[in-house]
Design a protein around this motif. Structure first.
Motif, short mmCIF file in Angstrom:
data_model
loop_
_atom_site.label_atom_id
_atom_site.label_comp_id
_atom_site.label_asym_id
_atom_site.label_seq_id
_atom_site.Cartn_x
_atom_site.Cartn_y
_atom_site.Cartn_z
N ARG A 1 0.82 -1.21 0.00
CA ARG A 1 0.00 0.00 0.00
C ARG A 1 0.85 1.26 0.00
O ARG A 1 0.49 2.27 -0.59
CB ARG A 1 -0.95 -0.03 1.20
N GLN A 2 2.01 1.19 0.66
CA GLN A 2 2.93 2.33 0.61
C GLN A 2 3.44 2.55 -0.81
O GLN A 2 3.59 3.70 -1.27
CB GLN A 2 4.11 2.09 1.55
N GLY A 3 3.69 1.45 -1.53
CA GLY A 3 4.16 1.55 -2.91
C GLY A 3 3.16 2.29 -3.79
O GLY A 3 3.54 3.15 -4.60
N ARG A 4 1.88 1.99 -3.62
CA ARG A 4 0.86 2.66 -4.42
C ARG A 4 0.76 4.14 -4.07
O ARG A 4 0.66 5.01 -4.95
CB ARG A 4 -0.49 1.96 -4.21
N ARG A 5 0.78 4.43 -2.76
CA ARG A 5 0.67 5.83 -2.34
C ARG A 5 1.88 6.63 -2.81
O ARG A 5 1.74 7.78 -3.27
CB ARG A 5 0.54 5.91 -0.82
N LEU A 6 3.06 6.06 -2.72
CA LEU A 6 4.25 6.78 -3.13
C LEU A 6 4.24 7.05 -4.63
O LEU A 6 4.65 8.13 -5.09
CB LEU A 6 5.51 6.00 -2.75
N ALA A 7 3.77 6.08 -5.42
CA ALA A 7 3.66 6.31 -6.87
C ALA A 7 2.73 7.49 -7.14
O ALA A 7 3.03 8.35 -7.98
CB ALA A 7 3.16 5.05 -7.55
N ASP A 8 1.62 7.52 -6.44
CA ASP A 8 0.69 8.66 -6.61
C ASP A 8 1.36 9.97 -6.23
O ASP A 8 1.15 11.01 -6.89
CB ASP A 8 -0.56 8.44 -5.77
#
Length: 453
Positions: free
Chosen positions: A328-335
């Motif tokens: 979930r951190q990976g998705r948020r960081l990409a955003d």
């Protein structure tokens, strides 16, 4: 105008989710994406104990990085061994041992963690870990080899040392490893008529007073009872004082004849975080809730190597190093990276833990989804359902489901592949933790680029 260069370091849960989100969210030509990874797969780490036990094949938990329909990421086959944030250069050792330099405008540090070790005599030379796919394959070969050699031996002392197995670490990795491998040796002994089943002994030890305290007292006790009912000797408040090739000495004075020591006593952030001068929290990079690194332009960090604030808990808590948070951190960081490129505001990472699952092999498991405590078959269904749904590709899901069904119907196989059979592997041989540079060495490397030497 040159396109911004985004460099993602590490192909674990956090790094891969970040890359996938970037590939889907960026407009074609908006940025260049590169991923530094020694292997062209994402390892589904929670299922490694089942690979060691032969329930799953190695390929089923090694999920290809090249199956993305929108694949536009350049994969650099190697490992990052240093970062110079001032020069905005990452130093990479390729799988050929060639040193290359990768410039970036934005870097995402998702280098994960390594096995945490202590200054225990003989540990680094005589213990094996459970952190990589190669280690799981090696441990499986090694355990089956001990059965083969014990069956062929006429020496009672040799048999005793080959048939005692010690796992250090009462967390998820250690508990699941001990449980899955004990189940393997219990099944295997039927194929070894010269081995007395009573001679095979598994020991799980941990310096902590409780087994998997994250589960809570009730489920922790349930897991402990399951393990002991299967004959696994669990010792808490105990660690290793010395590890020799043919014996292990515990801190309570016991000396066991033993040729198999599996070390899973915790993890530490990747040594990459110490290759430049940045503030850390218990060895992990101290980042903001948006996962940027204060004081460093264009540097972001997440996953096991970053102390991401856990805003759902507050009081200075940081997110635990679990796959659930990393994805979930990976998705948020990409955003947030996309927002940075488009001059939009960043959003903090917030996620409430959904629970924990522990697969002990067979019908044994304990789970705590959404705070609901389960054990036995219902817990096993939740554990396997969670892992199956978390696999990134349909191919991986099909392989894992097929492996589970085949193992349930046909039982275990006891075949050695011969992997490193004549070369005893050391704990550090798989993770290469001695390859990283010091901050001074990093600056020397990057300075040579400017001087032309």
């Amino acid at each position: 105008m040159a396109r911004p260069r985004i460099l993602v370091v590490g192909a674990g849960f956090a790094g891969v989710e970040c890359v996938r989100r970037l590939e889907r969210g960026l407009i074609p030509g908006e940025a260049q994406i590169a991923l530094v990874a020694p292997f062209s797969y994402q390892l589904y780490l929670p299922l490694l104990p089942q690979v060691a036990a032969g329930v799953l094949t190695p390929q089923s938990v090694a999920i290809s990085l090249r199956r993305s329909r929108k694949h536009r990421t350049r994969i650099v086959p190697g490992g990052a061994i240093g970062v110079d944030p001032k020069a905005k250069i990452c130093v990479i050792r390729k799988i050929t041992d060639e040193i290359v330099y990768e410039p970036y405008d934005y870097i995402v540090l998702s280098a994960g963690s390594v096995t945490r070790t202590f200054d225990i005599p003989g540990l680094l030379d005589n213990a094996r870990g459970m952190k990589t796919l190669a280690e799981a394959a090696y441990v499986r070969d090694h355990v089956i080899a001990q059965l083969d050699l014990a069956d062929a031996s006429h020496d009672e002392n040799e048999r005793a040392s080959r048939l005692q197995f010690v796992v250090v670490g009462g967390g998820y990795a250690g508990t699941e490893t001990a449980a899955c491998l004990q189940r393997l040796t219990t099944s295997a002994v039927q194929q070894y008529p010269r081995i007395d089943p009573k001679l095979i002994k598994w020991h799980l030890i941990d310096i902590a007073p409780k087994l998997m305290p994250e589960l809570g007292d009730k489920l922790g006790r349930s897991a402990l009872q399951m393990l002991r009912a299967r004959g696994i000797e669990v010792s808490l408040g105990v660690s290793i004082a010395e590890a020799a090739p043919e014996k292990v000495t515990f801190t309570d004075g016991r000396v066991l004849p033993c040729r198999t020591l599996i070390w899973t006593a915790g993890v530490a952030a990747s040594p990459l975080v110490s290759t430049f001068d940045a503030e850390t929290v218990r060895g992990r990079l101290a980042v903001t809730p948006e996962m940027s690194l204060p004081g460093f332009d264009g540097v972001f960090a997440l996953g096991d190597c970053a102390a991401v604030p856990d805003l759902s808990k507050g009081d200075g808590a940081v997110c635990p190093p679990t796959a659930q948070h990393a994805m979930r951190q990976g998705r948020r960081l990409a955003d947030n990276l996309i927002a940075t490129l488009r001059n939009q505001p960043l959003k903090p990472y917030v996620h409430k833990d959904l629970g924990l699952v522990v697969d002990l092999g067979g019908k044994d498991a304990v789970s705590k989804p959404l705070g609901i405590e389960l054990h036995g078959i219902p817990a096993q269904a939740v554990a396997r359902g969670y892992h199956w749904s978390a696999l990134r590709t349909n191919v991986a899901k099909a392989r894992v489901a097929t492996n589970w069904i085949l193992n349930a119907v046909a039982g275990d196989d006891f075949v050695r592949t011969g992997f490193l059979s004549r070369q005893p592997a050391k704990l550090r041989d798989f993770e290469h933790t001695d390859a990283y540079l010091t901050p001074e060495q990093v600056r020397e490397h990057t300075a040579s680029l400017h001087t032309g030497t």
